[in-house]
Design an enzyme around this catalytic site. Structure first.
Site, PDB file in Angstrom:
ATOM      1  N   GLU A   7     -16.023  84.190  24.989  1.00  0.00           N
ATOM      2  CA  GLU A   7     -15.966  83.660  23.623  1.00  0.00           C
ATOM      3  C   GLU A   7     -14.589  83.760  22.976  1.00  0.00           C
ATOM      4  O   GLU A   7     -14.128  82.838  22.305  1.00  0.00           O
ATOM      5  CB  GLU A   7     -16.963  84.397  22.708  1.00  0.00           C
ATOM      6  CG  GLU A   7     -18.405  84.165  23.042  1.00  0.00           C
ATOM      7  CD  GLU A   7     -18.939  85.287  23.902  1.00  0.00           C
ATOM      8  OE1 GLU A   7     -20.134  85.537  23.815  1.00  0.00           O
ATOM      9  OE2 GLU A   7     -18.158  85.903  24.655  1.00  0.00           O
ATOM     10  N   ASP A  80     -21.338  86.660  25.874  1.00  0.00           N
ATOM     11  CA  ASP A  80     -22.014  87.911  25.527  1.00  0.00           C
ATOM     12  C   ASP A  80     -23.428  87.988  26.096  1.00  0.00           C
ATOM     13  O   ASP A  80     -24.114  86.970  26.242  1.00  0.00           O
ATOM     14  CB  ASP A  80     -22.077  88.083  24.007  1.00  0.00           C
ATOM     15  CG  ASP A  80     -20.730  88.458  23.421  1.00  0.00           C
ATOM     16  OD1 ASP A  80     -19.847  88.885  24.186  1.00  0.00           O
ATOM     17  OD2 ASP A  80     -20.555  88.335  22.192  1.00  0.00           O
ATOM     18  N   ASP A  82     -26.500  88.374  25.213  1.00  0.00           N
ATOM     19  CA  ASP A  82     -27.647  88.292  24.302  1.00  0.00           C
ATOM     20  C   ASP A  82     -28.051  86.826  24.139  1.00  0.00           C
ATOM     21  O   ASP A  82     -27.482  85.939  24.785  1.00  0.00           O
ATOM     22  CB  ASP A  82     -27.338  88.934  22.943  1.00  0.00           C
ATOM     23  CG  ASP A  82     -26.197  88.254  22.212  1.00  0.00           C
ATOM     24  OD1 ASP A  82     -25.600  87.303  22.763  1.00  0.00           O
ATOM     25  OD2 ASP A  82     -25.880  88.668  21.076  1.00  0.00           O
ATOM     26  N   GLU A  84     -27.560  84.759  21.730  1.00  0.00           N
ATOM     27  CA  GLU A  84     -26.482  83.907  21.229  1.00  0.00           C
ATOM     28  C   GLU A  84     -25.451  83.610  22.310  1.00  0.00           C
ATOM     29  O   GLU A  84     -24.938  82.497  22.426  1.00  0.00           O
ATOM     30  CB  GLU A  84     -25.820  84.598  20.036  1.00  0.00           C
ATOM     31  CG  GLU A  84     -25.176  83.654  19.042  1.00  0.00           C
ATOM     32  CD  GLU A  84     -26.200  82.877  18.245  1.00  0.00           C
ATOM     33  OE1 GLU A  84     -25.822  81.817  17.714  1.00  0.00           O
ATOM     34  OE2 GLU A  84     -27.350  83.308  18.140  1.00  0.00           O
ATOM     35  N   TYR A 296     -21.755  96.793  24.500  1.00  0.00           N
ATOM     36  CA  TYR A 296     -22.070  95.677  23.604  1.00  0.00           C
ATOM     37  C   TYR A 296     -22.732  96.163  22.323  1.00  0.00           C
ATOM     38  O   TYR A 296     -23.628  97.018  22.359  1.00  0.00           O
ATOM     39  CB  TYR A 296     -22.971  94.670  24.317  1.00  0.00           C
ATOM     40  CG  TYR A 296     -23.093  93.363  23.573  1.00  0.00           C
ATOM     41  CD1 TYR A 296     -21.974  92.629  23.229  1.00  0.00           C
ATOM     42  CD2 TYR A 296     -24.347  92.870  23.203  1.00  0.00           C
ATOM     43  CE1 TYR A 296     -22.081  91.431  22.543  1.00  0.00           C
ATOM     44  CE2 TYR A 296     -24.469  91.671  22.529  1.00  0.00           C
ATOM     45  CZ  TYR A 296     -23.324  90.959  22.201  1.00  0.00           C
ATOM     46  OH  TYR A 296     -23.432  89.776  21.509  1.00  0.00           O
ATOM     47  N   ARG A 298     -24.395  94.457  19.764  1.00  0.00           N
ATOM     48  CA  ARG A 298     -25.570  93.823  19.154  1.00  0.00           C
ATOM     49  C   ARG A 298     -26.776  94.121  20.035  1.00  0.00           C
ATOM     50  O   ARG A 298     -27.008  93.445  21.029  1.00  0.00           O
ATOM     51  CB  ARG A 298     -25.354  92.318  18.986  1.00  0.00           C
ATOM     52  CG  ARG A 298     -24.287  91.983  17.952  1.00  0.00           C
ATOM     53  CD  ARG A 298     -24.150  90.485  17.722  1.00  0.00           C
ATOM     54  NE  ARG A 298     -23.155  90.211  16.708  1.00  0.00           N
ATOM     55  CZ  ARG A 298     -21.856  90.024  16.944  1.00  0.00           C
ATOM     56  NH1 ARG A 298     -21.413  90.093  18.187  1.00  0.00           N
ATOM     57  NH2 ARG A 298     -21.009  89.781  15.971  1.00  0.00           N
ATOM     58  N   HIS A 343     -30.650  95.743  25.141  1.00  0.00           N
ATOM     59  CA  HIS A 343     -29.512  96.188  25.927  1.00  0.00           C
ATOM     60  C   HIS A 343     -29.440  97.698  25.837  1.00  0.00           C
ATOM     61  O   HIS A 343     -30.244  98.339  25.159  1.00  0.00           O
ATOM     62  CB  HIS A 343     -28.214  95.579  25.389  1.00  0.00           C
ATOM     63  CG  HIS A 343     -28.240  94.093  25.293  1.00  0.00           C
ATOM     64  ND1 HIS A 343     -28.215  93.284  26.403  1.00  0.00           N
ATOM     65  CD2 HIS A 343     -28.327  93.270  24.229  1.00  0.00           C
ATOM     66  CE1 HIS A 343     -28.285  92.020  26.012  1.00  0.00           C
ATOM     67  NE2 HIS A 343     -28.363  91.982  24.693  1.00  0.00           N
TER      68      HIS A 343
END
Length: 906
Positions: A7, A80, A82, A84, A296, A298, A343
């Site tokens: 990203e 990432d 997740d 998103e 990570y 989130r 996670h």
């Protein structure tokens, strides 16, 4: 070389260092596609087909990836780990296929890693997979729901509630929490109660404090001593008896460490300990993750990888000793709503490195890493062992009994490293240490001067004290100053902080880790909520929007409904539900609710809101008169009215009566205040869109624009007098004639107090700023002439070079980023781009990510007009050349306008 896409450029830089020259690592700068903000982006008539559009700022990043793929036909998506991140990978693959940069024979793989370390990245490369379709479908469902709610409900608000900006699927529910808490506070009626404390002394001269628990042989409840008279009798009962220690009970106790951080608990603790907002916390955590320092950030999970547990235990043993390591590792059960999106906990990637070892220069990152490191080590440490002691002091006749409690820490365990903060919790008597007390020994009254001083200052474990002692019982207190009666009142529930709001949302099942920060930030940016002293307070427009939704769209702001919908979306991500069936069911009911409001007139809506808000808008008056009667004209009825700023209460006799006041908690007398009369004019103190102001006279057909003046910064509206108002309305103030001609005057302007003067040969006046607002009324001729001379000698913006307050580091496109001291406040400087800091942002709190966003937004705004002007002047024959030039020019200097790793805003 395979092309690896992540990203953000920071993440790309770190990963490229690990992978080496065998890979080309590029950044997508967050999402490359989004739904256009126009009708039909989600086609409800054609199976909820979604029409995506590549953003203008993303096109050059997509082109760079496509160009790289032309040299090597292999794509690795490493966004990432997740929902998103999965969606960003899906968007990239879809976009590149449409550009034919990814062909049928192009190998496309997806890799994920929970930490950006060499071991994690290289291991992920050995285990590629395909894009997870259920996670992508969960993203599509959320994005479609947010679009359908926002794009269809927001226009209803615009039409029915002038001043309302928008409504969102989750943000409206979050706003409801804040508004309802405020209404609880307004409806709260405090209850008085008293307590009695005594300072006692052991035979060895050591003092300890005890609270009265039994009176006249009856155990006291919180409200048993209701008033001052009863408190005075209780003081007499204690002071008139001999006391002794009836019992001493010591019990062993232990405290276990808190679980490691997940997203919500990290945001809560960062708010408690550092006052960080949710977005500020996540920005700092994102930087730490991209630099490879933490896992990570989130996540709903609190599990820790076995190898990380072993590393933490070794670090604890090396740093603090073997006695701080429990015999077996601590295991924390995962609390994730959905295992597909869970996670590992948020932890350091290297347990041996504390904040000092990393040498972090960014203040927010340093504080947050220290917090994460300490919490992670503490969660694997031994429990704290302590001894809790309870001492009962009683009279011989058993009529009076006092209790003293305290504790002694025998072994600090995890407390040596870390202790979790608490929200809105008063001090605990159990935390106090007690001297050695023996059963049967006398308990004499000590010297009460220290106790009296302590409570005079309000330093008490009760929520509120007034005066710290009985006002009308000096004779009783003089007899024994070591016994005090303390008046207290029950307190309303506290307003939410960002931390407690996130905690409440998590408890209700509203939102998910990737959305907490954006939800809390959005309701503030839309001016539905303001933050004061770290507390969230609803604005008038936020309150009206909430009441409107509760009356006309109640189902969609219900906590249970929103939580249940989140659960269904989790089922989609687990592959257990079809997302289009979920959308169809939601849209059928929601579109019907929208249709029902289409014929409503604004007057009807305001009548409903007026009735719903009546207890807050029209509280009972002390004199018993009708609270709806206008206090100004005494005849008109007060009604809720709408405005661009959200709404207000106004007199029904307008325009004959111009009385108005805000809707929130100012009482029946409202914001208008008549200060008195001057020269036959009424002088009013009022509040407007831009704050309080004073006004001479009223608005009439003959006097449509009466003289007004805003209160200068630092002036308190509660301290305004007629004399000060008249002085303010008399501005500008003439000081006198300048020696070279022209009158010198002072006044307040948009940017503060100033002096104004124009010489006969000058084309325009010269303005010199004044530092102190009082100088507007006090500065004399000599000082004014001196300041004007200095200004003319240095006609530039400051006369000297701007001062650098802080060096932020290097921009991804090259060049230093600095925070400068400006005439109108601090600003971020990069090359020729100057971006003002948002209101309330201190230079030392600014993060690099926020700085990049400000620079990108400013640069984008500057270049648009230039491109338009160039195109307009070029002849038609050179139109193609002009477009090429316009496209190439920004590419050289224009920074990324998109935030790295952008997340969905529910």
């Amino acid at each position: 070389m395979p092309v690896v896409v992540v990203e953000s450029p920071a993440k790309a830089k770190t990963i490229n260092k690990y992978l080496g020259s065998d890979y080309t690592v590029l950044a997508s700068y967050g999402h490359v596609r989004d739904l256009p903000a126009k009708n039909g982006s989600v086609d409800t008539d054609h199976d909820f087909e979604m029409k995506w559009e590549v953003g203008a700022d993303s096109r050059k990043h997509v082109k760079a990836i496509a160009d790289a793929l032309a040299k090597d036909n292999a794509l690795i998506l490493a966004t990432d780990p997740d929902r998103e991140g999965e969606a960003i990978s899906w968007h990239l693959e879809e976009t590149l296929r449409k550009r034919r940069a990814v062909k049928k024979d192009t190998p496309v793989s997806r890799v994920v890693f929970n930490a950006i370390t060499k071991a994690a990245v290289t291991e992920a490369m050995k285990n590629p997979r395909q894009v997870d379709a259920p996670l992508v479908e969960a993203y599509l469902a959320r994005r479609a729901l947010d679009y359908l709610v926002g794009f269809n409900l927001s226009p209803v608000l615009w039409r029915k509630l002038p001043g309302a900006r928008s409504a969102g699927r989750v943000q409206s529910v979050c706003l409801r929490l804040i508004v309802e808490r405020e209404m609880e506070i307004e409806a709260f009626r405090p209850r008085e109660y008293w307590s009695v404390k005594a300072l006692l002394t052991t035979p060895r001269g050591q003092e300890y404090e005890a609270r009265l628990t039994t009176l006249a042989g009856k155990k006291l409840d919180r409200y048993d001593i209701e008033n001052e008279t009863q408190a005075e009798l209780a003081v007499q009962a204690v002071t008139s008896r001999e006391l002794s220690v009836a019992s001493v009970e010591a019990k062993p106790a232990s405290r276990n460490p808190s679980a490691p951080f997940m997203t919500s608990t990290l945001q809560q603790e960062a708010s408690r300990k550092f006052g960080m907002g949710a977005r500020q916390c996540m920005n700092a955590a994102q930087r730490l993750y991209e630099a490879g320092h933490i896992t990570y950030m989130r996540t709903d999970g609190i599990e820790m990888a076995p190898e990380a547990v072993t590393e933490a235990r070794d670090a604890i043993k090396d740093r603090y000793g073997a006695e701080y390591v429990p015999s077996s590792p601590r295991v924390y059960k995962n609390k994730a709503k959905n295992a597909q999106e869970a996670h590992e906990c948020i932890r350091p990637t290297e347990m041996t490195k504390d904040a000092a070892a990393l040498k972090l220069t960014e203040s927010d990152q340093r504080k947050l890493y220290d917090l994460i490191w300490k919490r992670t080590l503490a969660c694997q440490m031994e429990s704290a062992r302590m001894e809790r002691t309870t001492v009962i002091v009683a009279s011989k006749d058993g009529q009076v009994e006092l209790r003293a409690t305290g504790q002694v820490v025998l072994f600090d365990g995890f407390l040596r490293v870390y202790e979790e903060g608490r929200d809105d919790v008063a001090a605990d008597d159990d935390d106090k240490r007690l001297p050695q007390v023996h059963q049967g020994e006398p308990a004499k009254f000590g010297n009460g001067d220290a106790l009296r001083t302590q409570y005079d200052k309000g330093d008490d474990s009760v929520v509120d004290t007034t005066a710290g002692m009985l006002k009308n019982s000096a004779a009783v207190l003089a007899e024994n100053q070591a016994v005090l009666a303390l008046q207290s009142h029950t307190q309303p529930p506290p307003r939410y902080t960002e931390a407690t709001l996130v905690k409440k949302m998590e408890e209700l099942g509203i939102g998910r880790p990737s959305t907490y920060a954006s939800i809390v930030t959005t309701i503030q940016e839309r001016e539905y909520v303001r933050k004061e002293q770290n507390r969230l307070i609803p604005e008038d427009k936020g309150r009206i929007v909430t009441i409107f939704l509760l009356n006309f769209f109640k189902r969609y702001v219900e906590y249970d409904f929103t939580a249940a919908l989140e659960g269904e979306l989790d089922d989609v991500s687990a592959g257990e539900k079809d997302y289009k069936e979920l959308l169809a069911r939601f849209w059928r009911d929601f579109s019907a609710a929208i249709s029902e409001t289409s014929d409503l007139r604004i007057a009807e809506v305001l009548d409903v809101l007026d009735d719903a808000l009546a207890p807050q808008l029209y509280p009972p008056r002390e004199d018993g008169t009708d609270p709806r009667i206008c206090p100004k004209c005494g005849q008109g009825q007060l009604h809720l009215k709408s405005s661009r700023t959200g709404g207000f209460v106004g007199c029904g006799n307008y325009p004959e009566c111009t009385y108005t006041r805000p809707i929130s908690g100012e009482g029946a007398d409202g914001e208008e205040k008549l200060l008195g009369e001057d020269a036959g004019d009424e002088i009013w103190l009022k509040s407007g869109r831009y704050g309080p102001y004073v006004q001479r006279g009223e608005v009439t057909p003959e006097n449509k624009k009466p003289k007004r003046s805003s209160l200068p910064r630092g002036w308190n509206k509660d301290e305004m007098t007629l004399e000060k108002a008249v002085t303010l309305l008399s501005l500008p103030r003439p000081i006198g004639m300048h020696p070279d001609g022209g009158e010198i005057r002072t006044n307040f302007g948009r940017f503060g107090p100033y002096i104004q003067h124009q010489l006969p040969d000058e084309a325009k006046p010269v303005y010199a700023n004044l530092k102190d607002p009082a100088d507007v009324f006090e500065i004399g001729m000599n000082r004014a002439v001196e300041l004007l001379a200095e200004k003319r000698a240095n006609p530039g913006r400051r006369g000297t070079a701007a001062k650098a307050l802080r060096e932020m580091g290097d921009h991804p496109d090259g060049g230093k980023i600095s925070v400068m001291e400006g005439r109108y406040g601090p600003y971020v400087k990069w090359e020729k781009v100057n971006a003002t800091l948002p209101k309330g942002t201190e230079p030392e709190q600014l993060t690099m990510e926020t700085a990049l966003e400000l620079i990108a937004a400013k640069a984008k705004g500057k270049k648009k007009p230039a491109a338009k002007k160039t195109t307009a002047k070029k002849p038609a024959a050179k139109k193609t050349t002009t477009k090429t030039a316009a496209a190439k020019k920004p590419a050289a200097k224009k920074p990324a306008a998109k935030k790295p790793a952008a997340k969905t805003d529910d």
